[in-house]
Design an enzyme around this catalytic site. Structure first.
Site, PDB file in Angstrom:
ATOM      1  N   SER A 239       0.807  -1.231   0.000  1.00  0.00           N
ATOM      2  CA  SER A 239       0.000   0.000   0.000  1.00  0.00           C
ATOM      3  C   SER A 239       0.831   1.267   0.000  1.00  0.00           C
ATOM      4  O   SER A 239       1.897   1.330   0.612  1.00  0.00           O
ATOM      5  CB  SER A 239      -0.872  -0.023   1.259  1.00  0.00           C
ATOM      6  OG  SER A 239      -1.391   1.251   1.531  1.00  0.00           O
TER       7      SER A 239
ATOM      8  N   GLU B 256       0.142   3.638   1.741  1.00  0.00           N
ATOM      9  CA  GLU B 256       0.198   4.075   3.143  1.00  0.00           C
ATOM     10  C   GLU B 256       1.585   3.774   3.739  1.00  0.00           C
ATOM     11  O   GLU B 256       1.987   4.384   4.726  1.00  0.00           O
ATOM     12  CB  GLU B 256      -0.910   3.364   3.930  1.00  0.00           C
ATOM     13  CG  GLU B 256      -1.085   3.799   5.371  1.00  0.00           C
ATOM     14  CD  GLU B 256      -1.769   5.155   5.586  1.00  0.00           C
ATOM     15  OE1 GLU B 256      -2.446   5.646   4.662  1.00  0.00           O
ATOM     16  OE2 GLU B 256      -1.621   5.717   6.690  1.00  0.00           O
TER      17      GLU B 256
ATOM     18  N   TYR C 273      -1.491   0.480  10.639  1.00  0.00           N
ATOM     19  CA  TYR C 273      -1.737  -0.156   9.340  1.00  0.00           C
ATOM     20  C   TYR C 273      -0.508  -0.033   8.438  1.00  0.00           C
ATOM     21  O   TYR C 273      -0.034  -1.022   7.873  1.00  0.00           O
ATOM     22  CB  TYR C 273      -2.953   0.509   8.674  1.00  0.00           C
ATOM     23  CG  TYR C 273      -3.191   0.039   7.249  1.00  0.00           C
ATOM     24  CD1 TYR C 273      -3.908  -1.122   6.993  1.00  0.00           C
ATOM     25  CD2 TYR C 273      -2.696   0.767   6.160  1.00  0.00           C
ATOM     26  CE1 TYR C 273      -4.113  -1.559   5.678  1.00  0.00           C
ATOM     27  CE2 TYR C 273      -2.907   0.338   4.850  1.00  0.00           C
ATOM     28  CZ  TYR C 273      -3.617  -0.816   4.624  1.00  0.00           C
ATOM     29  OH  TYR C 273      -3.808  -1.247   3.332  1.00  0.00           O
TER      30      TYR C 273
HETATM   31  P1  NAP Z   1     -11.489  -4.739   2.077  1.00  0.00           P
HETATM   32  O1  NAP Z   1     -12.673  -4.458   1.221  1.00  0.00           O
HETATM   33  O2  NAP Z   1     -11.460  -4.249   3.485  1.00  0.00           O
HETATM   34  O3  NAP Z   1     -11.268  -6.321   2.077  1.00  0.00           O
HETATM   35  C1  NAP Z   1     -10.387  -6.944   2.966  1.00  0.00           C
HETATM   36  C2  NAP Z   1     -10.758  -8.400   3.099  1.00  0.00           C
HETATM   37  O4  NAP Z   1      -9.837  -9.037   4.015  1.00  0.00           O
HETATM   38  C3  NAP Z   1     -12.164  -8.649   3.668  1.00  0.00           C
HETATM   39  O5  NAP Z   1     -12.789  -9.645   2.911  1.00  0.00           O
HETATM   40  C4  NAP Z   1     -11.883  -9.156   5.089  1.00  0.00           C
HETATM   41  O6  NAP Z   1     -12.825 -10.058   5.565  1.00  0.00           O
HETATM   42  C5  NAP Z   1     -10.552  -9.885   4.886  1.00  0.00           C
HETATM   43  N1  NAP Z   1      -9.846 -10.102   6.154  1.00  0.00           N
HETATM   44  C6  NAP Z   1      -9.682  -9.225   7.179  1.00  0.00           C
HETATM   45  N2  NAP Z   1      -8.994  -9.804   8.178  1.00  0.00           N
HETATM   46  C7  NAP Z   1      -8.728 -11.078   7.794  1.00  0.00           C
HETATM   47  C8  NAP Z   1      -8.068 -12.177   8.403  1.00  0.00           C
HETATM   48  N3  NAP Z   1      -7.533 -12.084   9.625  1.00  0.00           N
HETATM   49  N4  NAP Z   1      -7.986 -13.339   7.717  1.00  0.00           N
HETATM   50  C9  NAP Z   1      -8.525 -13.453   6.473  1.00  0.00           C
HETATM   51  N5  NAP Z   1      -9.169 -12.448   5.844  1.00  0.00           N
HETATM   52  C10 NAP Z   1      -9.262 -11.268   6.500  1.00  0.00           C
HETATM   53  O7  NAP Z   1     -10.159  -4.180   1.385  1.00  0.00           O
HETATM   54  P2  NAP Z   1      -9.835  -3.897  -0.166  1.00  0.00           P
HETATM   55  O8  NAP Z   1     -10.085  -2.450  -0.428  1.00  0.00           O
HETATM   56  O9  NAP Z   1     -10.498  -4.928  -1.008  1.00  0.00           O
HETATM   57  O10 NAP Z   1      -8.254  -4.080  -0.178  1.00  0.00           O
HETATM   58  C11 NAP Z   1      -7.666  -5.343  -0.499  1.00  0.00           C
HETATM   59  C12 NAP Z   1      -6.219  -5.356  -0.026  1.00  0.00           C
HETATM   60  O11 NAP Z   1      -5.488  -4.310  -0.662  1.00  0.00           O
HETATM   61  C13 NAP Z   1      -6.022  -5.147   1.475  1.00  0.00           C
HETATM   62  O12 NAP Z   1      -4.911  -5.910   1.866  1.00  0.00           O
HETATM   63  C14 NAP Z   1      -5.698  -3.668   1.589  1.00  0.00           C
HETATM   64  O13 NAP Z   1      -4.953  -3.417   2.766  1.00  0.00           O
HETATM   65  C15 NAP Z   1      -4.889  -3.482   0.330  1.00  0.00           C
HETATM   66  N6  NAP Z   1      -4.890  -2.127  -0.251  1.00  0.00           N
HETATM   67  C16 NAP Z   1      -6.074  -1.513  -0.521  1.00  0.00           C
HETATM   68  C17 NAP Z   1      -6.076  -0.266  -1.116  1.00  0.00           C
HETATM   69  C18 NAP Z   1      -7.378   0.446  -1.424  1.00  0.00           C
HETATM   70  O14 NAP Z   1      -7.318   1.671  -1.644  1.00  0.00           O
HETATM   71  N7  NAP Z   1      -8.497  -0.250  -1.508  1.00  0.00           N
HETATM   72  C19 NAP Z   1      -4.859   0.352  -1.446  1.00  0.00           C
HETATM   73  C20 NAP Z   1      -3.663  -0.312  -1.168  1.00  0.00           C
HETATM   74  C21 NAP Z   1      -3.690  -1.573  -0.587  1.00  0.00           C
HETATM   75  P3  NAP Z   1     -13.939  -9.599   6.653  1.00  0.00           P
HETATM   76  O15 NAP Z   1     -14.999  -8.906   5.861  1.00  0.00           O
HETATM   77  O16 NAP Z   1     -14.358 -10.886   7.268  1.00  0.00           O
HETATM   78  O17 NAP Z   1     -13.251  -8.659   7.621  1.00  0.00           O
HETATM   79  N1  GDD Z   2     -12.459   7.212   6.412  1.00  0.00           N
HETATM   80  C1  GDD Z   2     -12.579   8.541   6.564  1.00  0.00           C
HETATM   81  N2  GDD Z   2     -13.703   9.055   7.154  1.00  0.00           N
HETATM   82  N3  GDD Z   2     -11.583   9.338   6.110  1.00  0.00           N
HETATM   83  C2  GDD Z   2     -11.737  10.674   6.243  1.00  0.00           C
HETATM   84  C3  GDD Z   2     -12.874  11.260   6.843  1.00  0.00           C
HETATM   85  C4  GDD Z   2     -13.903  10.404   7.319  1.00  0.00           C
HETATM   86  O1  GDD Z   2     -14.908  10.835   7.857  1.00  0.00           O
HETATM   87  N4  GDD Z   2     -12.723  12.599   6.815  1.00  0.00           N
HETATM   88  C5  GDD Z   2     -11.554  12.853   6.237  1.00  0.00           C
HETATM   89  N5  GDD Z   2     -10.939  11.692   5.892  1.00  0.00           N
HETATM   90  C6  GDD Z   2      -9.605  11.580   5.282  1.00  0.00           C
HETATM   91  C7  GDD Z   2      -8.647  10.693   6.067  1.00  0.00           C
HETATM   92  O2  GDD Z   2      -8.120  11.381   7.206  1.00  0.00           O
HETATM   93  C8  GDD Z   2      -7.620  10.403   4.991  1.00  0.00           C
HETATM   94  O3  GDD Z   2      -6.676  11.460   4.936  1.00  0.00           O
HETATM   95  C9  GDD Z   2      -8.436  10.382   3.686  1.00  0.00           C
HETATM   96  O4  GDD Z   2      -9.711  10.966   4.021  1.00  0.00           O
HETATM   97  C10 GDD Z   2      -8.658   9.002   3.103  1.00  0.00           C
HETATM   98  O5  GDD Z   2      -9.181   8.141   4.103  1.00  0.00           O
HETATM   99  P1  GDD Z   2      -9.727   6.676   3.761  1.00  0.00           P
HETATM  100  O6  GDD Z   2     -10.709   6.728   2.660  1.00  0.00           O
HETATM  101  O7  GDD Z   2     -10.156   6.072   5.060  1.00  0.00           O
HETATM  102  O8  GDD Z   2      -8.451   5.920   3.144  1.00  0.00           O
HETATM  103  P2  GDD Z   2      -6.913   5.880   3.580  1.00  0.00           P
HETATM  104  O9  GDD Z   2      -6.149   6.729   2.628  1.00  0.00           O
HETATM  105  O10 GDD Z   2      -6.742   6.151   5.023  1.00  0.00           O
HETATM  106  O11 GDD Z   2      -6.576   4.334   3.350  1.00  0.00           O
HETATM  107  C11 GDD Z   2      -6.977   3.665   2.153  1.00  0.00           C
HETATM  108  O12 GDD Z   2      -5.967   3.771   1.193  1.00  0.00           O
HETATM  109  C12 GDD Z   2      -4.737   3.097   1.504  1.00  0.00           C
HETATM  110  C13 GDD Z   2      -3.777   3.338   0.341  1.00  0.00           C
HETATM  111  O13 GDD Z   2      -3.171   4.579   0.479  1.00  0.00           O
HETATM  112  C14 GDD Z   2      -7.286   2.218   2.545  1.00  0.00           C
HETATM  113  O14 GDD Z   2      -7.901   1.588   1.453  1.00  0.00           O
HETATM  114  C15 GDD Z   2      -6.035   1.434   2.858  1.00  0.00           C
HETATM  115  O15 GDD Z   2      -6.355   0.043   3.007  1.00  0.00           O
HETATM  116  C16 GDD Z   2      -5.060   1.616   1.691  1.00  0.00           C
HETATM  117  O16 GDD Z   2      -3.882   0.888   1.917  1.00  0.00           O
END
Ligand code: NAP
Ligand code: GDD
Length: 323
Positions: free
Chosen positions: A124, A126, A150
């Site tokens: 990520s 992050e 995270y």
């Molecule tokens: P998501 O919708 O939160 O999906 C995460 C999945 O992981 C859920 O199905 C969850 O199941 C499962 N999980 C959580 N804890 C687990 C455990 N202990 N054992 C097995 N499964 C578990 O996240 P996503 O947006 O699809 O992201 C997929 C991956 O990419 C994650 O690793 C995330 O950190 C990474 N990532 C995401 C982004 C983004 O912007 N979306 C960016 C960079 C990296 P439950 O529903 O049962 O909790």
């Molecule tokens: N969730 C949330 N809720 N975020 C908020 C809010 C709120 O009410 N108000 C402001 N934000 C700001 C957060 O402080 C952050 O700076 C930004 O919105 C994005 O927040 P999220 O959408 O929660 O995503 P993230 O950037 O913290 O994390 C996501 O992206 C990562 C990759 O950079 C997640 O998908 C991570 O799993 C992923 O790795």
């Protein structure tokens, strides 16, 4: 012969799109889900897909090994994680166990049971935390200074993948993905929270939206484009790490302005700040340089920021029109 993919986090946002994509390419798709008391909701995103599921948990090494022996995958996608950054401060131990030790558990099972498979790790942006290169981008060579439990857990996952790749000559690769969204995004992430809230306000179902930090910047793409990148990374002869990003950045405020504006509203009249949505330490700025994957693997995203937001708005309008 039909290839088998094994996906952890298969019921999540990315897992569901990746499953659909791999099925469309003719793969046998398998995965694990955790035991949950409300099984119907847990599988909403993958409902009806012809995939094979077993119960398993990244923290439970035995369950991972059992699934790996049963499915014998050619490609492994480790997408399972506690993926919410702010919540990682509330449940840091669980987050680290899953996102860090869980990767090690997966790698060990991969190494001992199916060492000829290919392994993708969901790393990520992050991980970069407070680090930005002088030109305002983060890329594969940018230092990592994570600012959340995270982010710290994902840095361990990233490094242990590189270690296993080098030490045991495994095909193990990191995709360093910047934020990606969709109508399937959890509604406690900022884009879907704003879109859902704004649609509710436009329909008279709510009168305000409580937010955290409005001035952080993110590089937002579409999950569908990003799961294609995951697959592409595993189709190469050599395992390498790639940044996947749009290269555009916007503040949360600008995103609110766009979404409310599309609905004929001025966000300033409805958005208030609630400190409960602020983070102990904020990551203020993300903008990815994905030149490597674009030039070497010819990855091109199809969605613009506007298309992404419009699709999410239409999704919530459709949900409320049928209620
Ligand atoms: P998501 O919708 O939160 O999906 C995460 C999945 O992981 C859920 O199905 C969850 O199941 C499962 N999980 C959580 N804890 C687990 C455990 N202990 N054992 C097995 N499964 C578990 O996240 P996503 O947006 O699809 O992201 C997929 C991956 O990419 C994650 O690793 C995330 O950190 C990474 N990532 C995401 C982004 C983004 O912007 N979306 C960016 C960079 C990296 P439950 O529903 O049962 O909790
Ligand atoms: N969730 C949330 N809720 N975020 C908020 C809010 C709120 O009410 N108000 C402001 N934000 C700001 C957060 O402080 C952050 O700076 C930004 O919105 C994005 O927040 P999220 O959408 O929660 O995503 P993230 O950037 O913290 O994390 C996501 O992206 C990562 C990759 O950079 C997640 O998908 C991570 O799993 C992923 O790795």
């Amino acid at each position: 012969m039909k290839k088998t993919a094994f996906i952890t986090g298969i019921a999540g946002q990315d897992g569901s799109y990746l499953s659909e994509y791999l099925l469309s390419l003719g793969y046998r798709v398998t995965g694990i889900v955790r035991r949950n008391s409300t099984v119907e909701h847990q599988r909403d995103r993958i409902y009806g897909l012809p995939i094979e599921l077993e119960y398993g948990d990244l923290i439970d090494q035995g369950s991972i090994e059992r699934a790996m022996r049963l499915f014998k995958p050619d490609e492994i996608y480790n997408l399972g994680a506690q993926s919410h950054v702010r919540i990682s401060s509330d449940i840091p131990h669980f987050t680290v166990q899953t996102n860090a030790m869980g990767v090690l558990n997966m790698l060990e099972a991969f190494r001992h049971i199916v060492p000829n498979a290919k392994f993708y790790q969901a790393s990520s942006s992050e991980m970069f935390g407070s680090a930005v290169d002088e030109d305002g981008y983060q890329r594969e060579t940018t230092p990592m200074h994570p600012v959340s439990p995270y982010g710290c857990s994902k840095v361990f996952g990233y490094n242990i993948v590189r270690h296993h790749r080098n030490a045991y000559k495994l095909f193990a690769a990191n995709g360093i993905l910047f934020n990606h969204e969709s109508p399937r995004r959890g509604s406690n992430f900022v884009t879907n929270k704003v879109v859902k809230g704004a649609v509710e306000i436009s329909l008279g179902l709510a009168d305000k939206l409580e937010m955290g930090n409005m001035d952080s910047f993110r590089d937002w793409g579409h999950s569908k484009d990003y799961v294609r990148a995951m697959h592409l990374i595993l189709q190469q002869d050599k395992p390498e790490d790639y940044v996947v990003a749009t290269g555009e950045t916007r503040s949360v405020r600008e995103m609110c302005e766009y979404v409310f504006g599309k609905l004929g509203l001025d966000y300033q009249a409805y958005v208030t700040q609630n400190p409960k949505f602020l983070r102990p330490e904020e990551l203020p700025y993300l903008r990815g340089d994905s030149k490597k994957i674009r030039t070497e693997l010819k990855w091109v995203p199809e969605y613009s920021f506007e298309n992404l937001m419009d699709e999410m708005i239409a999704h919530w309008q459709e949900i409320y029109s049928t209620k």
